[in-house]
Design a protein around this motif. Structure first.
Motif, PDB file in Angstrom:
ATOM      1  N   ARG A  37       0.779  -1.265   0.017  1.00  0.00           N
ATOM      2  CA  ARG A  37      -0.069   0.148  -0.111  1.00  0.00           C
ATOM      3  C   ARG A  37       0.888   1.157   0.067  1.00  0.00           C
ATOM      4  NH1 ARG A  37      -3.168  -2.534   4.708  1.00  0.00           N
ATOM      5  NH2 ARG A  37      -4.694  -3.901   3.385  1.00  0.00           N
ATOM      6  N   GLN A  38       2.019   1.178   0.510  1.00  0.00           N
ATOM      7  CA  GLN A  38       2.877   2.502   0.619  1.00  0.00           C
ATOM      8  C   GLN A  38       3.868   2.454  -0.664  1.00  0.00           C
ATOM      9  OE1 GLN A  38       4.424   3.119   4.792  1.00  0.00           O
ATOM     10  NE2 GLN A  38       3.566   1.000   5.040  1.00  0.00           N
ATOM     11  N   THR A  79       7.927   0.069   8.555  1.00  0.00           N
ATOM     12  CA  THR A  79       7.823   1.514   8.458  1.00  0.00           C
ATOM     13  C   THR A  79       9.016   2.133   8.116  1.00  0.00           C
ATOM     14  OG1 THR A  79       5.783   1.563   9.665  1.00  0.00           O
ATOM     15  CG2 THR A  79       6.866   3.527   9.483  1.00  0.00           C
ATOM     16  N   VAL A  82      10.257   1.340   4.859  1.00  0.00           N
ATOM     17  CA  VAL A  82       9.811   2.290   3.978  1.00  0.00           C
ATOM     18  C   VAL A  82      10.400   3.768   3.811  1.00  0.00           C
ATOM     19  CG1 VAL A  82       7.569   3.391   3.110  1.00  0.00           C
ATOM     20  CG2 VAL A  82       7.565   1.059   3.404  1.00  0.00           C
ATOM     21  N   ASN A 121       2.621  10.856  -0.525  1.00  0.00           N
ATOM     22  CA  ASN A 121       3.601   9.914   0.293  1.00  0.00           C
ATOM     23  C   ASN A 121       5.042  10.641   0.203  1.00  0.00           C
ATOM     24  OD1 ASN A 121       2.630   7.488   1.412  1.00  0.00           O
ATOM     25  ND2 ASN A 121       2.583   6.545  -0.810  1.00  0.00           N
ATOM     26  N   GLN A 132       6.205  10.651  10.279  1.00  0.00           N
ATOM     27  CA  GLN A 132       5.987   9.535   9.155  1.00  0.00           C
ATOM     28  C   GLN A 132       5.460   8.314   9.782  1.00  0.00           C
ATOM     29  OE1 GLN A 132       8.672   9.194   5.875  1.00  0.00           O
ATOM     30  NE2 GLN A 132       9.831  10.983   6.833  1.00  0.00           N
ATOM     31  N   ARG A 136       2.225   6.330   8.905  1.00  0.00           N
ATOM     32  CA  ARG A 136       2.177   5.078   8.000  1.00  0.00           C
ATOM     33  C   ARG A 136       1.563   3.911   8.947  1.00  0.00           C
ATOM     34  NH1 ARG A 136       4.925   5.838   3.698  1.00  0.00           N
ATOM     35  NH2 ARG A 136       6.402   7.707   3.380  1.00  0.00           N
ATOM     36  N   TYR A 140      -1.689   2.966   6.627  1.00  0.00           N
ATOM     37  CA  TYR A 140      -1.399   1.847   6.038  1.00  0.00           C
ATOM     38  C   TYR A 140      -1.363   0.580   6.951  1.00  0.00           C
ATOM     39  CZ  TYR A 140       0.131   5.016   2.395  1.00  0.00           C
ATOM     40  OH  TYR A 140       0.524   6.015   1.536  1.00  0.00           O
TER      41      TYR A 140
END
Length: 178
Positions: A37-38, A79, A82, A121, A132, A136, A140
């Motif tokens: 999703r991210q 997280t 990402v 994003n 962040q 997230r 997400y």
């Protein structure tokens, strides 16, 4: 069903690969979807899912069940992965598969949605990693504010304030683009 705690103990004390396999199987799909999703790219999401599990298993001794569930801990590692990958890459590319063609209107709508999501994003990536992370995990990961606050060892009110301040900034920044 065998508890995560029991599996983790088996991995730490006996180096059980069967217990490690069970933990990976148990959370693989959820973690992959959380990352996809991210990231929005299948191959990169698969690679990162593997990286998260490797990092989690390598650092299992640092996991504290009193602070967060194993799933939440995995999402936190994800997280950070990402955030790190966004620091390293500016743009993500996705190859088009000939079998994925839809009607022209649907393609335009999907491209606009994906472009907007990528823009948001990139915007979120300009904030401090702590902010962040809250965003997230909430967006997400679907974690509650209580779960996030316990994981980050922060007051729930602070987590909510960070989240809603960022959401307000996002709305203000992209008000005319939606």
């Amino acid at each position: 069903m065998i508890s995560d705690k029991y599996l983790i103990r088996k991995i730490i004390k006996k180096g059980s690969s069967a217990a490690a396999d069970e933990l990976v199987r148990r959370y693989y799909d959820e973690l992959y979807l959380f990352l996809y999703r991210q990231i929005g790219n299948k191959e990169d999401s698969l690679d990162m899912t593997q990286d998260v599990f490797i990092a989690a298993l390598d650092n299992l001794m640092t996991y504290n069940a009193r602070r967060a569930s194993f799933k939440t801990w995995l999402f936190r590692i994800g997280t950070y992965k990402v955030i790190d990958s966004r620091r390293k890459k500016q743009l993500l590319y996705e190859e088009l598969d000939d079998n994925q063609w839809l009607e022209e209107v649907e393609i335009d709508e999907k491209l606009l949605e994906k472009e907007m999501l990528e823009t948001v994003n990139r915007y979120v990536a300009t904030f401090r990693p702590e902010i962040q992370e809250v965003f997230r995990l909430r967006i997400y990961g679907g974690l509650s504010f209580k779960e996030i606050s316990e994981l980050l060892v922060e007051k729930e009110e602070k987590v909510k304030a960070q989240y809603y301040r960022l959401i307000t900034k996002i709305r203000k920044e992209f008000r005319d683009e939606a």
